[in-house]
Design a protein around this motif. Sequence first.
Motif, PDB file in Angstrom:
ATOM      1  N   GLY A 352      -4.569  11.276  13.838  1.00 52.21           N
ATOM      2  CA  GLY A 352      -4.615  12.295  13.329  1.00 52.21           C
ATOM      3  C   GLY A 352      -4.815  12.419  11.783  1.00 52.21           C
ATOM      4  N   PHE A 353      -5.060  11.376  11.285  1.00 52.57           N
ATOM      5  CA  PHE A 353      -5.659  11.216   9.881  1.00 52.57           C
ATOM      6  C   PHE A 353      -6.941  10.680   9.544  1.00 52.57           C
ATOM      7  CE2 PHE A 353      -0.713  10.946   9.115  1.00 52.57           C
ATOM      8  CZ  PHE A 353      -0.738  12.056   8.832  1.00 52.57           C
ATOM      9  N   SER A 354      -7.813  11.391   8.673  1.00 49.04           N
ATOM     10  CA  SER A 354      -9.186  10.758   8.488  1.00 49.04           C
ATOM     11  C   SER A 354      -8.796   9.312   7.539  1.00 49.04           C
ATOM     12  CB  SER A 354      -9.936  12.048   7.588  1.00 49.04           C
ATOM     13  OG  SER A 354      -9.291  11.801   6.276  1.00 49.04           O
ATOM     14  N   PRO A 355     -10.016   8.564   7.628  1.00 52.30           N
ATOM     15  CA  PRO A 355      -9.811   7.395   6.837  1.00 52.30           C
ATOM     16  C   PRO A 355      -9.487   7.633   5.499  1.00 52.30           C
ATOM     17  CG  PRO A 355     -11.961   7.591   8.244  1.00 52.30           C
ATOM     18  CD  PRO A 355     -11.171   8.721   8.443  1.00 52.30           C
ATOM     19  N   ALA A 356     -10.011   8.649   4.810  1.00 50.16           N
ATOM     20  CA  ALA A 356      -9.419   9.056   3.262  1.00 50.16           C
ATOM     21  C   ALA A 356      -7.926   9.291   3.294  1.00 50.16           C
ATOM     22  CB  ALA A 356     -10.285  10.067   2.714  1.00 50.16           C
ATOM     23  N   GLU A 357      -7.643  10.179   4.226  1.00 54.74           N
ATOM     24  CA  GLU A 357      -6.123  10.320   4.445  1.00 54.74           C
ATOM     25  C   GLU A 357      -5.319   9.141   4.590  1.00 54.74           C
ATOM     26  OE1 GLU A 357      -6.360  14.969   5.926  1.00 54.74           O
ATOM     27  OE2 GLU A 357      -6.418  13.370   7.429  1.00 54.74           O
ATOM     28  N   TRP A 358      -5.651   8.176   5.510  1.00 49.88           N
ATOM     29  CA  TRP A 358      -5.011   6.852   5.736  1.00 49.88           C
ATOM     30  C   TRP A 358      -5.009   6.199   4.159  1.00 49.88           C
ATOM     31  CZ3 TRP A 358      -1.448   5.979   8.736  1.00 49.88           C
ATOM     32  CH2 TRP A 358      -1.686   5.974  10.085  1.00 49.88           C
ATOM     33  N   ARG A 359      -5.988   6.261   3.719  1.00 54.81           N
ATOM     34  CA  ARG A 359      -6.060   5.497   2.227  1.00 54.81           C
ATOM     35  C   ARG A 359      -5.102   6.087   1.378  1.00 54.81           C
ATOM     36  NH1 ARG A 359     -11.774   5.670  -0.623  1.00 54.81           N
ATOM     37  NH2 ARG A 359     -11.205   7.935  -0.691  1.00 54.81           N
ATOM     38  N   ALA A 360      -4.836   7.227   1.328  1.00 54.97           N
ATOM     39  CA  ALA A 360      -3.715   8.000   0.486  1.00 54.97           C
ATOM     40  C   ALA A 360      -2.380   7.812   0.943  1.00 54.97           C
ATOM     41  CB  ALA A 360      -4.139   9.600   0.447  1.00 54.97           C
ATOM     42  N   ILE A 361      -2.124   7.899   2.319  1.00 57.52           N
ATOM     43  CA  ILE A 361      -1.028   7.472   2.796  1.00 57.52           C
ATOM     44  C   ILE A 361      -0.556   6.067   2.361  1.00 57.52           C
ATOM     45  CG2 ILE A 361       0.674   7.348   4.698  1.00 57.52           C
ATOM     46  CD1 ILE A 361      -1.256   9.544   5.989  1.00 57.52           C
ATOM     47  N   ASN A 362      -1.244   5.039   2.773  1.00 55.30           N
ATOM     48  CA  ASN A 362      -1.052   3.634   2.408  1.00 55.30           C
ATOM     49  C   ASN A 362      -0.615   3.317   1.065  1.00 55.30           C
ATOM     50  OD1 ASN A 362      -0.950   2.973   5.174  1.00 55.30           O
ATOM     51  ND2 ASN A 362      -3.144   2.677   5.232  1.00 55.30           N
ATOM     52  N   ARG A 363      -1.529   4.107   0.281  1.00 59.43           N
ATOM     53  CA  ARG A 363      -1.514   3.560  -1.161  1.00 59.43           C
ATOM     54  C   ARG A 363      -1.564   4.372  -2.037  1.00 59.43           C
ATOM     55  NH1 ARG A 363      -1.222  -1.321  -3.601  1.00 59.43           N
ATOM     56  NH2 ARG A 363      -1.652  -1.299  -5.828  1.00 59.43           N
ATOM     57  N   GLY A 364      -2.889   5.538  -1.996  1.00 60.68           N
ATOM     58  CA  GLY A 364      -3.384   6.383  -2.938  1.00 60.68           C
ATOM     59  C   GLY A 364      -2.176   7.273  -3.511  1.00 60.68           C
ATOM     60  N   ASN A 365      -1.361   7.996  -2.656  1.00 59.94           N
ATOM     61  CA  ASN A 365      -0.492   8.848  -3.027  1.00 59.94           C
ATOM     62  C   ASN A 365       0.681   8.147  -3.889  1.00 59.94           C
ATOM     63  OD1 ASN A 365      -1.856  10.925  -1.540  1.00 59.94           O
ATOM     64  ND2 ASN A 365      -0.531  10.739   0.108  1.00 59.94           N
ATOM     65  N   ALA A 366       1.181   6.987  -3.514  1.00 61.83           N
ATOM     66  CA  ALA A 366       2.177   6.151  -4.371  1.00 61.83           C
ATOM     67  C   ALA A 366       1.520   5.945  -5.495  1.00 61.83           C
ATOM     68  CB  ALA A 366       2.702   5.109  -3.352  1.00 61.83           C
ATOM     69  N   GLU A 367       0.129   5.515  -5.766  1.00 64.64           N
ATOM     70  CA  GLU A 367      -0.242   5.172  -6.927  1.00 64.64           C
ATOM     71  C   GLU A 367      -0.059   6.421  -8.020  1.00 64.64           C
ATOM     72  OE1 GLU A 367      -3.401   1.747  -6.424  1.00 64.64           O
ATOM     73  OE2 GLU A 367      -4.189   3.738  -6.326  1.00 64.64           O
ATOM     74  N   ARG A 368      -0.039   7.681  -7.491  1.00 68.35           N
ATOM     75  CA  ARG A 368      -0.093   8.772  -8.595  1.00 68.35           C
ATOM     76  C   ARG A 368       1.475   8.813  -8.699  1.00 68.35           C
ATOM     77  NH1 ARG A 368      -1.802  11.913  -4.298  1.00 68.35           N
ATOM     78  NH2 ARG A 368       0.156  13.153  -4.438  1.00 68.35           N
ATOM     79  N   LEU A 369       2.355   8.519  -8.166  1.00 70.92           N
ATOM     80  CA  LEU A 369       3.743   8.497  -8.291  1.00 70.92           C
ATOM     81  C   LEU A 369       4.033   7.569  -9.478  1.00 70.92           C
ATOM     82  CD1 LEU A 369       5.545   9.596  -5.019  1.00 70.92           C
ATOM     83  CD2 LEU A 369       5.036  11.131  -7.071  1.00 70.92           C
ATOM     84  N   PHE A 370       3.482   6.134  -8.919  1.00 64.66           N
ATOM     85  CA  PHE A 370       3.903   4.890  -9.661  1.00 64.66           C
ATOM     86  C   PHE A 370       2.691   4.569 -10.357  1.00 64.66           C
ATOM     87  CE2 PHE A 370       6.926   5.224  -5.908  1.00 64.66           C
ATOM     88  CZ  PHE A 370       7.931   5.787  -6.679  1.00 64.66           C
ATOM     89  N   PRO A 371       1.986   4.980 -11.396  1.00 63.60           N
ATOM     90  CA  PRO A 371       0.654   4.661 -11.995  1.00 63.60           C
ATOM     91  C   PRO A 371       0.827   3.118 -12.233  1.00 63.60           C
ATOM     92  CG  PRO A 371       1.725   6.490 -13.160  1.00 63.60           C
ATOM     93  CD  PRO A 371       2.696   6.188 -12.224  1.00 63.60           C
ATOM     94  N   ARG A 372       1.660   2.402 -12.640  1.00 67.28           N
ATOM     95  CA  ARG A 372       1.850   0.943 -13.053  1.00 67.28           C
ATOM     96  C   ARG A 372       1.165   0.227 -11.824  1.00 67.28           C
ATOM     97  NH1 ARG A 372       5.459  -2.793 -11.352  1.00 67.28           N
ATOM     98  NH2 ARG A 372       7.182  -2.044 -10.166  1.00 67.28           N
ATOM     99  N   LEU A 373       1.182   0.449 -10.799  1.00 63.31           N
ATOM    100  CA  LEU A 373       0.720  -0.057  -9.372  1.00 63.31           C
ATOM    101  C   LEU A 373      -0.770   0.306  -9.147  1.00 63.31           C
ATOM    102  CD1 LEU A 373       3.842   0.539  -7.097  1.00 63.31           C
ATOM    103  CD2 LEU A 373       3.499  -1.404  -8.595  1.00 63.31           C
ATOM    104  N   LYS A 374      -1.481   1.229 -10.160  1.00 56.78           N
ATOM    105  CA  LYS A 374      -2.398   1.296  -9.550  1.00 56.78           C
ATOM    106  C   LYS A 374      -3.669   0.217  -9.832  1.00 56.78           C
ATOM    107  CE  LYS A 374      -6.153   5.281 -10.219  1.00 56.78           C
ATOM    108  NZ  LYS A 374      -6.259   5.344  -9.059  1.00 56.78           N
ATOM    109  N   THR A 375      -4.428  -0.098  -8.840  1.00 53.16           N
ATOM    110  CA  THR A 375      -5.249  -0.956  -8.932  1.00 53.16           C
ATOM    111  C   THR A 375      -6.971  -0.117  -8.894  1.00 53.16           C
ATOM    112  OG1 THR A 375      -5.785  -1.476  -6.614  1.00 53.16           O
ATOM    113  CG2 THR A 375      -4.029  -2.470  -7.672  1.00 53.16           C
ATOM    114  N   ASN A 376      -7.983  -1.111  -9.299  1.00 55.85           N
ATOM    115  CA  ASN A 376      -9.153  -0.733  -9.266  1.00 55.85           C
ATOM    116  C   ASN A 376     -10.120  -0.672  -7.897  1.00 55.85           C
ATOM    117  OD1 ASN A 376      -9.062  -0.015 -12.102  1.00 55.85           O
ATOM    118  ND2 ASN A 376      -9.599  -1.943 -12.758  1.00 55.85           N
ATOM    119  N   SER A 377      -9.356  -1.238  -6.971  1.00 56.98           N
ATOM    120  CA  SER A 377      -9.852  -1.535  -5.648  1.00 56.98           C
ATOM    121  C   SER A 377     -10.060  -0.011  -4.901  1.00 56.98           C
ATOM    122  CB  SER A 377      -9.249  -2.614  -4.947  1.00 56.98           C
ATOM    123  OG  SER A 377      -7.709  -2.361  -4.669  1.00 56.98           O
TER     124      SER A 377
END
Length: 377
Positions: A352-377
Amino acid sequence: MTDKPSLGRRADSCEEHDHRHDHRAPQGAGKSRRDFIKSVGAIGAAAVLPATGLFAQSLGPGAHAVAGRIDVHHHLFPPFYVKAMEEDLKAQGFAMRPWTPESSIERMDKAGVATAMLSPVQRLVMDSMSDKSQRARDLTRQNNEYNAKLVKDFPGRFGLMAALPLPDTDASLKEIEYSYGTLKADGIALWTDYVDKWVGDPLFAPVFDELNKRKAVVFFHPARANCCRNLPGQSGIIEYDIDTARAIDSLLLNGTLSRCPDISYIFSHAGGAFSVLAARINDDFPKKLQDRVPHGVDYEVRKLYFDTAHASKAPALDALKDIVPVSQILYGSDVPLREFPLTDEGLDVYSGFSPAEWRAINRGNAERLFPRLKTNS
């Protein structure tokens, strides 16, 4: 907000996937994804993994690598806390599982999790942070210092969600200052209730006002309120889900969400019972309290964040998508209280989630909340 659906109506994504279709993956897809997750080796916060199965979904078609997931719902069992609560645990009949930070990392590596944001275990803590005693202050401080040491000793693998003795306003304000100023906390971890008061209670307003000033990320884990413990003929497990709904209702009714708009509120287990009650809470919100939600209930709810722990099956995820956009959904596990295979079951076959949405749920949304965890990958 005419451009957003009201509570109880499907918030279809603009991605190419049609969410209204069946949410089961093709036969055999789930097995390959599970096999991949089991085969994942050790990863650090900046490590990358082959994109396949669940992780290929998270990146999208044609992607080659992805940083590991961020688990916003992961617990710690500090040895000093286990000792301090020994008699309480016996009285509860709650058997503690052996735990070390290394055992969490081993589990994380197998599940493709790079970083776990650590918060206390409710059954371990129980009411020990729920009064104004020196014991509550001491145990809270020791918990936070122990968690901060794990963040330092295992770079990139853990985050600090600092606890507060919330009913003690002065002590909580001091702990906020210490946690952010000295320990460099990533956020705050609270319970949905403290014995007989839910988090929207006016007693807690000064603490939430301070957290709002700091634009804090606040993670809420359910508890069982004093009113609803040891109910005859019931296991009590559903109280955790119901208490989460009560906590959100409390924050709405007392105006905390609108008064403190700069807090990022995270609720575990996809909000428990709240997702299926949201439309009714919206419809029946008292007219005399409308000034406490000046932009409406729907507006406040859509800003909340929810994790996927124990909510990995289609009914729970479908209900969650009806009340918030995908940008507000985070990966969570409830490990080590539970195991990854248990709380992840269903994610690997939910389409029920697109590939881009899975990326956001697994990591991207949390990176917004915790910027120190952001990677360039």
